[in-house]
Design an enzyme around this catalytic site. Structure first.
Site, short mmCIF file in Angstrom:
data_model
loop_
_atom_site.label_atom_id
_atom_site.label_comp_id
_atom_site.label_asym_id
_atom_site.label_seq_id
_atom_site.Cartn_x
_atom_site.Cartn_y
_atom_site.Cartn_z
N GLU A 1 28.97 46.31 43.80
CA GLU A 1 29.64 45.38 42.89
C GLU A 1 30.26 44.18 43.58
O GLU A 1 30.40 43.14 42.97
CB GLU A 1 30.72 46.12 42.11
CG GLU A 1 30.14 47.05 41.07
CD GLU A 1 31.22 47.67 40.23
OE1 GLU A 1 32.36 47.73 40.71
OE2 GLU A 1 30.92 48.08 39.11
N GLY B 1 36.07 34.91 39.71
CA GLY B 1 36.80 33.96 38.88
C GLY B 1 37.14 34.56 37.54
O GLY B 1 36.76 35.70 37.25
#
Lengths: 230, 230
Positions: free
Chosen positions: A118, A49
């Site tokens: 990640e 986001g």
DNA sequence: ACAAAAGTGTTGAGAGTACACCCATGC
DNA sequence: GCATGGGTGTACTCTCAACACTTTTGT
């Protein structure tokens, strides 16, 4: 009267969009998570986001986040809910408009910059601890996805362009968490008219080759619900 | 990676909540509108709303707006959708989280400060021109209300604490815009177990006195939808 | 007794559910 | 020829939808 309070700049909340990205991977329903770096939640997993830019709509922001993470552009996306509890982010007031997206796994571009440390795809049925209220957001997205499956035709959006009825049935079984009857499933989905035959058959795999189908996007995707009242 | 953009204070959008307040008035489904005063839309009607305060949740903000306008506190309220197009407010970027509320008309406190020129109840089927994108919001709220009526039990929230089955049926007919069969309606709603008899009868009005019912809030309010897939 | 609204059952059609075997292909 | 997954039909049950008359009260 109403709305006399006008917040000073410093009291304005930040607005983000977060996107719950679903895909089917290895016969499992998974969501894309990213590892946070620079904040109190550094090291924790979170759904992707970011802030809404000044001149983009909320949906554009969600689509931008989605493309940044997956490279995919033409996907099913839907606004889910807006989460805005005052202390959902310990640093400041952040209101987030959550979306959920359905992405066929074969369409995802695993970009070279991607580091397995990640970003990662995690089973919705076995999530790691998540930052903020993201666990609640993912669970709500799953509830909504299951609900939508029951009365609309979104299931196809998790599959490649062409697919077999068994693959589609398996997708439903994974998401709903229950076995479905093969004959009833086929009869109902074929009679609904949302699929068309491609005329081709799936050659790979063992056993008898299966007919490949395609979603008809001119089809009416919704079905009447059973009313509580007549 | 994701979300590197952090908006400067001046670029932060404002966040408001707007509430579509439904009530049944004179055999009509109406919404409460307020007349705007101090902005480009001055003189136009709009749904009530205002900025979210720093330490309240979105729902608290919606309930606060609702109480300011109607004096009612214990009502059905539900988040509807978040509208955030960059130019939905011509003055600045405003993102609004829309709610809708169902209020029994007899519970509303028409406060002394109220001026008929400043607030009014308008039929959702015949709205005046509305400010911003509020027409879209009200129409979306009506769609959602109709949809919810079909699979859950929210209809009661528009009626007084006790009511007759005919009153309830009439509420459904007004909202759905179609006549319903009396026998089927009564059978289905009684067999669903969401009502209980009060033992009292309605004395006012002509004809045979009707049994008064009450909503059982321990009842399961949802009903299984007809699945698209078995 | 009559006007007005409340209340009450049955039947036919369509959809849902449960269930077991033959078919086409690759090895 | 056998292992593997693809593909097919039927019978029972349940829910939905359509439909008209009797009952209770006030005047």
């Amino acid at each position: 009267m109403s709305g006399n309070y006008i917040p000073p700049l410093a009291e304005r909340p930040s607005v983000t969009v977060d996107v719950v990205i679903f895909s089917l991977v290895e016969e499992d329903l998974r969501v894309l998570l990213v590892r946070r770096k620079y904040d109190p939640f550094a090291g924790m997993w979170a759904i992707p986001g970011g802030f809404v830019h000044p001149n983009e709509s909320l949906e554009q922001a969600a689509l931008r986040e989605l493309e940044e993470e997956t490279g995919v552009t033409d996907v099913y996306i839907e606004q889910l809910y807006t989460f805005g509890d005052p202390d959902r982010d310990p640093r400041m007031r952040v209101i987030t408009v959550a979306y959920f997206a359905l992405v066929p796994y074969d369409a995802i571009q695993h970009r070279p910059g991607d580091d397995a440390a990640e970003t990662g795809w995690f089973s919705v049925f076995n999530l790691p601890p998540l930052a903020f209220d993201h666990k609640e957001i993912v669970e709500y997205a799953l509830t909504r996805l299951r609900y939508k499956l029951e009365y609309s035709a979104v299931g196809f959006r998790l599959l490649p362009d062409v697919f077999t009825l068994s693959e589609l049935q398996q997708a439903y079984e994974i998401i709903l968490g229950e076995k479905l009857d093969k004959r009833n499933f086929r009869r109902k989905i074929l009679s609904s008219g949302i699929l068309e035959e491609t005329g081709k058959r799936k050659k790979e795999g063992e056993g008898r080759p299966a007919m490949l189908y395609r979603y008809r996007d001119d089809a009416i995707a919704e079905v009447k619900t059973r009313r509580l009242f007549p």
